[in-house]
Design a protein around this motif. Structure first.
Motif, PDB file in Angstrom:
ATOM      1  N   ARG A   1      -8.666   0.367   3.215  1.00 39.56           N
ATOM      2  CA  ARG A   1      -8.211   0.488   1.828  1.00 39.56           C
ATOM      3  C   ARG A   1      -7.786  -0.844   1.235  1.00 39.56           C
ATOM      4  O   ARG A   1      -7.612  -0.953   0.022  1.00 39.56           O
ATOM      5  N   ILE A   2      -7.588  -1.855   2.065  1.00 35.30           N
ATOM      6  CA  ILE A   2      -7.094  -3.137   1.557  1.00 35.30           C
ATOM      7  C   ILE A   2      -8.048  -4.284   1.858  1.00 35.30           C
ATOM      8  O   ILE A   2      -7.723  -5.438   1.617  1.00 35.30           O
TER       9      ILE A   2
ATOM     10  N   LEU B   1       1.138  -5.403   1.761  1.00 32.57           N
ATOM     11  CA  LEU B   1       0.069  -5.855   0.868  1.00 32.57           C
ATOM     12  C   LEU B   1       0.637  -6.571  -0.358  1.00 32.57           C
ATOM     13  O   LEU B   1      -0.012  -7.451  -0.926  1.00 32.57           O
TER      14      LEU B   1
ATOM     15  N   LEU C   1       0.839  -1.195   0.000  1.00 34.32           N
ATOM     16  CA  LEU C   1       0.000   0.000   0.000  1.00 34.32           C
ATOM     17  C   LEU C   1       0.881   1.254   0.000  1.00 34.32           C
ATOM     18  O   LEU C   1       1.847   1.336   0.759  1.00 34.32           O
ATOM     19  N   ASP C   2       0.557   2.199  -0.868  1.00 28.27           N
ATOM     20  CA  ASP C   2       1.279   3.469  -1.010  1.00 28.27           C
ATOM     21  C   ASP C   2       2.646   3.318  -1.672  1.00 28.27           C
ATOM     22  O   ASP C   2       3.402   4.292  -1.779  1.00 28.27           O
TER      23      ASP C   2
ATOM     24  N   PRO D   1      -1.205   2.845  -6.241  1.00 33.55           N
ATOM     25  CA  PRO D   1      -0.874   2.202  -4.967  1.00 33.55           C
ATOM     26  C   PRO D   1      -1.583   2.788  -3.753  1.00 33.55           C
ATOM     27  O   PRO D   1      -1.676   2.130  -2.715  1.00 33.55           O
ATOM     28  N   ARG D   2      -2.117   3.997  -3.857  1.00 32.67           N
ATOM     29  CA  ARG D   2      -2.838   4.584  -2.721  1.00 32.67           C
ATOM     30  C   ARG D   2      -4.283   4.093  -2.634  1.00 32.67           C
ATOM     31  O   ARG D   2      -4.887   4.117  -1.560  1.00 32.67           O
ATOM     32  N   ARG D   3      -4.830   3.673  -3.785  1.00 31.46           N
ATOM     33  CA  ARG D   3      -6.201   3.147  -3.810  1.00 31.46           C
ATOM     34  C   ARG D   3      -6.179   1.817  -4.561  1.00 31.46           C
ATOM     35  O   ARG D   3      -6.645   1.723  -5.701  1.00 31.46           O
ATOM     36  N   PRO D   4      -5.629   0.795  -3.936  1.00 38.15           N
ATOM     37  CA  PRO D   4      -5.418  -0.477  -4.650  1.00 38.15           C
ATOM     38  C   PRO D   4      -6.720  -1.187  -5.000  1.00 38.15           C
ATOM     39  O   PRO D   4      -7.669  -1.224  -4.215  1.00 38.15           O
TER      40      PRO D   4
END
Length: 201
Positions: free
Chosen positions: A103-104, A66, A10-11, A37-40
């Motif tokens: 987010r994940i 992630l 993530l990120d 990568p910020r909103r996978p």
């Protein structure tokens, strides 16, 4: 020599993250470019990783957070993928309930079947993204060898991880294991030797 395919979490893993350092210092390594990568989005990340695996068969996959979860899920779902081995560093539990997990969440649940490639799971005893007991259970479910880094946080920049030569040592021994399967078992008891030196330590 087999390629090392670095899979961020993530990120992403921008400088000074150890994954960025690894890609810049290892001519046989490359970072997988995962979309947004910020909103996978799980499907998009799986497609990007699958394309890279098909382009570079028999690579060693090195994931963080992630990225480790993505690798485990891909290998569990697609057993025919030509991968030489997998190194899963500080996997993040999508269903753990921490603030960042919203987010994940779509990347859960974690797989619970043995992978058909040699796998090492590198865990920390104070990782906020996955409890150590959960990491140990996951390693057992995946048929992975567990390496205990001690109190190393999430093995990221916030935990003091820029350059991490010990990661390359683990990768090299994983490569060796794919040629001589008994090797990794013999050195797991000496895993402390490859623990990274934290910034400020």
């Amino acid at each position: 020599m087999s390629k090392t395919m670095i899979v961020p979490g993530l990120d992403g893993s921008p400088n000074p993250h150890w994954q960025d350092w690894w890609a810049r210092t290892d001519p046989n390594a490359m970072i997988v470019d995962l979309p947004d990568p910020r909103r996978p989005v799980r499907e998009a990340w799986e497609a990007a990783l699958a394309v890279m695996i098909l382009r570079h068969p028999n690579s060693i996959l090195v994931g963080h957070s992630l990225g480790s979860v993505l690798i485990a899920q891909m290998l569990a779902r697609w057993s025919g993928l030509r991968v030489r081995g997998a190194m899963l560093v500080a996997p993040a539990d999508p269903l753990a309930g921490t603030d960042g997990c919203r987010r994940i969440r779509r990347f859960g649940p974690l797989p619970d079947m043995a992978l058909d490639v040699p796998t090492v799971l590198v865990a920390s005893r104070n990782d906020p993204w996955m409890a150590f007991d959960r990491s140990r259970d996951l390693a057992e479910a995946l048929g992975a060898d567990l390496i205990d880094l001690g109190h190393a946080g999430h093995v990221n920049v916030a935990s003091g991880f820029g350059p991490w030569p010990g990661g390359k040592v683990i990768r090299d021994r994983l490569l060796d294991q794919t040629e001589r399967p008994s090797v990794l078992r013999r050195w797991l008891g000496q895993a402390a030797a490859v623990r990274p030196r934290l910034t400020g330590a």
